[in-house]
Design an enzyme around this catalytic site. Structure first.
Site, mmCIF file in Angstrom:
data_model
loop_
_atom_site.group_PDB
_atom_site.id
_atom_site.type_symbol
_atom_site.label_atom_id
_atom_site.label_comp_id
_atom_site.label_asym_id
_atom_site.label_seq_id
_atom_site.Cartn_x
_atom_site.Cartn_y
_atom_site.Cartn_z
ATOM 1 N N LYS A 1 5.519 -10.982 4.763
ATOM 2 C CA LYS A 1 5.815 -10.051 5.856
ATOM 3 C C LYS A 1 7.060 -10.460 6.632
ATOM 4 C CE LYS A 1 1.457 -8.014 6.244
ATOM 5 N NZ LYS A 1 0.434 -7.322 6.674
ATOM 6 N N LYS B 1 -0.822 -5.144 -3.458
ATOM 7 C CA LYS B 1 -2.087 -4.840 -2.784
ATOM 8 C C LYS B 1 -2.004 -3.539 -1.994
ATOM 9 C CE LYS B 1 -3.119 -7.010 1.135
ATOM 10 N NZ LYS B 1 -3.976 -6.423 2.157
ATOM 11 N N LYS C 1 -2.483 -1.231 4.728
ATOM 12 C CA LYS C 1 -2.375 -0.229 5.794
ATOM 13 C C LYS C 1 -0.941 0.031 6.165
ATOM 14 C CE LYS C 1 -5.995 -2.176 8.379
ATOM 15 N NZ LYS C 1 -5.335 -3.477 8.418
HETATM 16 N N1 AQP Z 1 -6.265 -4.095 -0.896
HETATM 17 C C1 AQP Z 1 -7.330 -4.745 -0.446
HETATM 18 N N2 AQP Z 1 -8.368 -4.985 -1.291
HETATM 19 C C2 AQP Z 1 -9.471 -5.646 -0.842
HETATM 20 N N3 AQP Z 1 -9.620 -6.092 0.440
HETATM 21 C C3 AQP Z 1 -8.613 -5.855 1.290
HETATM 22 N N4 AQP Z 1 -8.446 -6.154 2.595
HETATM 23 C C4 AQP Z 1 -7.246 -5.703 2.996
HETATM 24 N N5 AQP Z 1 -6.602 -5.107 1.979
HETATM 25 C C5 AQP Z 1 -7.426 -5.180 0.900
HETATM 26 C C6 AQP Z 1 -9.444 -6.824 3.419
HETATM 27 O O1 AQP Z 1 -9.739 -5.976 4.528
HETATM 28 C C7 AQP Z 1 -10.066 -6.800 5.650
HETATM 29 C C8 AQP Z 1 -9.289 -6.355 6.850
HETATM 30 O O2 AQP Z 1 -7.899 -6.569 6.623
HETATM 31 P P1 AQP Z 1 -6.894 -6.726 7.816
HETATM 32 O O3 AQP Z 1 -6.747 -5.443 8.506
HETATM 33 O O4 AQP Z 1 -7.335 -7.807 8.716
HETATM 34 O O5 AQP Z 1 -5.522 -7.203 7.244
HETATM 35 P P2 AQP Z 1 -4.892 -7.244 5.835
HETATM 36 O O6 AQP Z 1 -5.694 -8.127 4.965
HETATM 37 O O7 AQP Z 1 -3.456 -7.649 6.006
HETATM 38 O O8 AQP Z 1 -5.043 -5.715 5.401
HETATM 39 P P3 AQP Z 1 -3.975 -4.605 5.191
HETATM 40 O O9 AQP Z 1 -4.717 -3.359 5.010
HETATM 41 O O10 AQP Z 1 -3.049 -5.029 4.105
HETATM 42 O O11 AQP Z 1 -3.200 -4.512 6.566
HETATM 43 P P4 AQP Z 1 -1.665 -4.703 6.882
HETATM 44 O O12 AQP Z 1 -0.902 -3.755 5.994
HETATM 45 O O13 AQP Z 1 -1.515 -4.376 8.322
HETATM 46 O O14 AQP Z 1 -1.334 -6.131 6.613
HETATM 47 C C9 AQP Z 1 -9.762 -8.244 5.249
HETATM 48 O O15 AQP Z 1 -10.980 -8.902 4.926
HETATM 49 C C10 AQP Z 1 -8.895 -8.101 4.036
HETATM 50 O O16 AQP Z 1 -9.005 -9.200 3.153
#
Ligand code: AQP
Length: 325
Positions: free
Chosen positions: A110, A191, A194
């Site tokens: 990031k 992956k 969001k």
């Molecule tokens: N693609 C994924 N597959 C499985 N698990 C996922 N998680 C996130 N993406 C996937 C799991 O969802 C939980 C919450 O995630 P988070 O919001 O704390 O942050 P993250 O892991 O960084 O998720 P995002 O969606 O990718 O958010 P952004 O884009 O903002 O960084 C966690 O348990 C995570 O493992």
């Protein structure tokens, strides 16, 4: 009873990766010692709009309730409502090292090595350690992308205990049998996220059945015609993983059943399974969204409960590190 903590950050609309990787297990395994948190302070580590953060925090809490988290059993709350998270972070900052934080792959991905990224983005894993350690969580149910951060929380806890005496429980990450890493449907080498701009590759929980179906039907597949998983077939592997997460059947069972199936029929099956799995969640969300006061009340009660444990932990921590009680 095992103590459990996990969180999700309101950086965008929650998607099926969050659902299968984390939320569904939070709901199915919940118990009275479990805490689930909308970690809004984590969402401030990248540029954001304050009003949007407020709205998304509330919506995300409603999604968690819609997935089945029962606030009479588990504790559901918003991170910033419990000030101890920020205080604990400073103290743990003085235990964590620059070297270990610099090795975090999420920061590298990031931050991209830019000087302009916030110190908060660098420090994110220490805030996450504070979240977990304040509640003496033994297990942290997460998707695979969070493994490294939970391991770091454990290292920080161990170092703190060694320096100041037994204080924190050492946490460990747990992962779902399927769906631990759902990939972007258009870019199966990365992956589903969001905050990545990939609307066609991401299925939001808020998407309706038609949109969900279209996105899955247009998902990138691979050369060849076989429905099987493998490193040479990232698109099909991801869809098999999704089908497995949505149906509870193993990938091996699905591969056997789908031998000889055409990609189009396979995708239809994936789409219908995901839609069916999400149908009650989407319906329940619509009801909750119509009653924002009820969600706000639930969050206020959750924060009250969480604060009791967090305050007790901080009183102990303050005494141990030599600052005023
Ligand atoms: N693609 C994924 N597959 C499985 N698990 C996922 N998680 C996130 N993406 C996937 C799991 O969802 C939980 C919450 O995630 P988070 O919001 O704390 O942050 P993250 O892991 O960084 O998720 P995002 O969606 O990718 O958010 P952004 O884009 O903002 O960084 C966690 O348990 C995570 O493992």
């Amino acid at each position: 009873m095992t103590k459990v903590f996990s969180g999700v950050k309101p950086t965008g609309r929650p998607h099926i990766g969050n659902y299968f990787g984390a939320f569904t297990r939070w709901a199915s395994e919940q118990d009275t010692g479990h805490l689930y948190c909308v970690v809004d302070l984590h969402a401030m580590t990248v540029p954001y709009d304050p009003e949007e953060l407020r709205t998304r925090t509330h919506e995300l809490a409603a999604w968690l309730l819609a997935t089945g988290i029962d606030p009479d059993r588990a504790t559901l709350f918003v991170q910033s409502h419990v000030r101890e998270h920020a205080e604990a972070t400073w103290i743990l900052d003085c235990v964590a090292t620059m070297g270990e934080l610099g090795r975090m792959t999420q920061f590298k991905d990031k931050g991209g090595g830019r000087d302009s990224v916030s110190v908060g983005l660098f420090n994110y894993p220490v805030l996450m350690a504070a979240d977990i350690l304040l509640y003496h969580a033994e297990e942290v149910p997460v998707g695979a992308d969070q493994r490294q951060h939970v391991e770091l929380s454990r290292d920080i806890a161990q170092r703190f205990n060694h320096r100041f005496g037994e204080t924190f429980t050492l946490p460990k990450a747990t992962f779902p049998p399927a769906g631990a890493r759902i990939m972007d449907l258009q870019h199966p080498d990365r992956k589903m996220s969001k905050s990545d701009e990939s609307p066609q590759g991401t299925i939001d929980l808020a998407d309706d059945a038609d949109v969900t179906r279209k996105k899955i039907m247009r998902a990138v597949t691979d050369s060849g015609t076989e429905v099987r998983s493998g490193e040479d077939k990232p698109g099909v592997t991801n869809l098999l993983e999704l089908l497995s997460a949505a149906t509870g059947r193993t990938v091996a069972e699905l591969e056997a059943e789908l031998a000889g199936a055409r990609y189009g029929d396979f995708k239809k099956q994936v789409a219908e399974a995901v839609i069916e799995r999400l149908r009650p969640v989407r319906e329940r969300y619509a009801e909750l969204a119509a009653d924002p006061h009820a969600v706000a009340d639930t969050l206020a009660k959750g924060a009250e409960r969480a604060r009791q444990t967090a305050a007790a932990t901080m009183a102990d921590v303050r005494a141990r590190v030599g600052i005023s009680a």
